[in-house]
Enzyme design. Structure first.
Site, mmCIF file in Angstrom:
data_model
loop_
_atom_site.group_PDB
_atom_site.id
_atom_site.type_symbol
_atom_site.label_atom_id
_atom_site.label_comp_id
_atom_site.label_asym_id
_atom_site.label_seq_id
_atom_site.Cartn_x
_atom_site.Cartn_y
_atom_site.Cartn_z
ATOM 1 N N GLU A 31 32.049 13.063 -8.867
ATOM 2 C CA GLU A 31 30.690 12.863 -8.353
ATOM 3 C C GLU A 31 30.019 14.170 -7.939
ATOM 4 O O GLU A 31 28.809 14.335 -8.126
ATOM 5 C CB GLU A 31 30.737 11.908 -7.156
ATOM 6 C CG GLU A 31 29.384 11.507 -6.628
ATOM 7 C CD GLU A 31 29.476 10.445 -5.555
ATOM 8 O OE1 GLU A 31 28.821 10.618 -4.517
ATOM 9 O OE2 GLU A 31 30.204 9.450 -5.733
ATOM 10 N N ASP A 32 30.770 15.111 -7.382
ATOM 11 C CA ASP A 32 30.155 16.271 -6.746
ATOM 12 C C ASP A 32 30.441 17.620 -7.389
ATOM 13 O O ASP A 32 29.978 18.647 -6.881
ATOM 14 C CB ASP A 32 30.596 16.349 -5.277
ATOM 15 C CG ASP A 32 30.060 15.196 -4.450
ATOM 16 O OD1 ASP A 32 29.090 14.552 -4.866
ATOM 17 O OD2 ASP A 32 30.639 14.937 -3.378
#
Length: 180
Positions: free
Chosen positions: A62-63
């Site tokens: 996600e990051d």
């Protein structure tokens, strides 16, 4: 947990999150994934090495620039699936993204459910420790309640049941009159 798996996952996550900070702008992001993993092991009693490795890696898809294939290659399909289940699709508009995220998390393993509980526990704890209140706490509590509803499917696992109790206790603390 086998030393080589957690060391490998820890080193991978630290490199992937290098230079990233929490929203306060000062706390290295890796501290969050480390605290989530410690919460799983120390407070929830998780000793499953794949769960603890996935916890260290839970925000990499996600990051960071890490993708499913990177994780599958380095850590296997099972860990990559758990991390993917904990990853929101940023291409979707927020309301749609949250619905899709909850749906994929509902279909995920007990490991992903446990990691999500430890994640919301850490995020809400961090918000409360910073002395924040109002809208931010209400948003964190709402996220925690959604995680609780999803995790109840895995409540038969003692680790998940302990995580549910931890998060419920923190929600009560967040709602206590002296926090207003």
């Amino acid at each position: 947990m086998r030393g080589d798996l957690w060391q490998k996952a820890s080193a991978f996550a630290a490199r992937a999150h290098e230079g990233s900070h929490r929203k306060d702008g000062a706390t290295p992001y890796f501290s969050h994934v480390a605290r989530v993993t410690i919460t799983l092991a120390a407070l929830m009693g998780v000793d499953d090495e794949e769960c603890l490795a996935a916890a260290l890696l839970h925000d990499t898809i996600e990051d960071t620039t890490t993708d499913f294939d990177d994780l599958a290659e380095h850590f296997g399909e099972s860990i990559a699936r758990d991390v993917a289940a904990l990853s929101k699709d940023s291409r979707l508009p927020e309301p749609e993204r949250e619905v899709a995220y909850d749906a994929q998390l509902e279909r995920a393993s007990w490991r992903a459910h446990a990691i999500k509980l430890a994640d919301v526990y850490d995020n809400l704890s961090d918000t409360l420790a910073a002395g924040e209140g109002g809208k931010k706490v209400r948003k964190r509590v709402e996220i925690a309640r959604r995680a609780l509803a999803i995790a109840r499917a895995s409540e038969g696992r003692a680790e998940v049941a302990r995580g549910i109790a931890l998060v419920e206790g923190l929600i009560r603390e967040a709602g206590s009159p002296d926090r207003a």
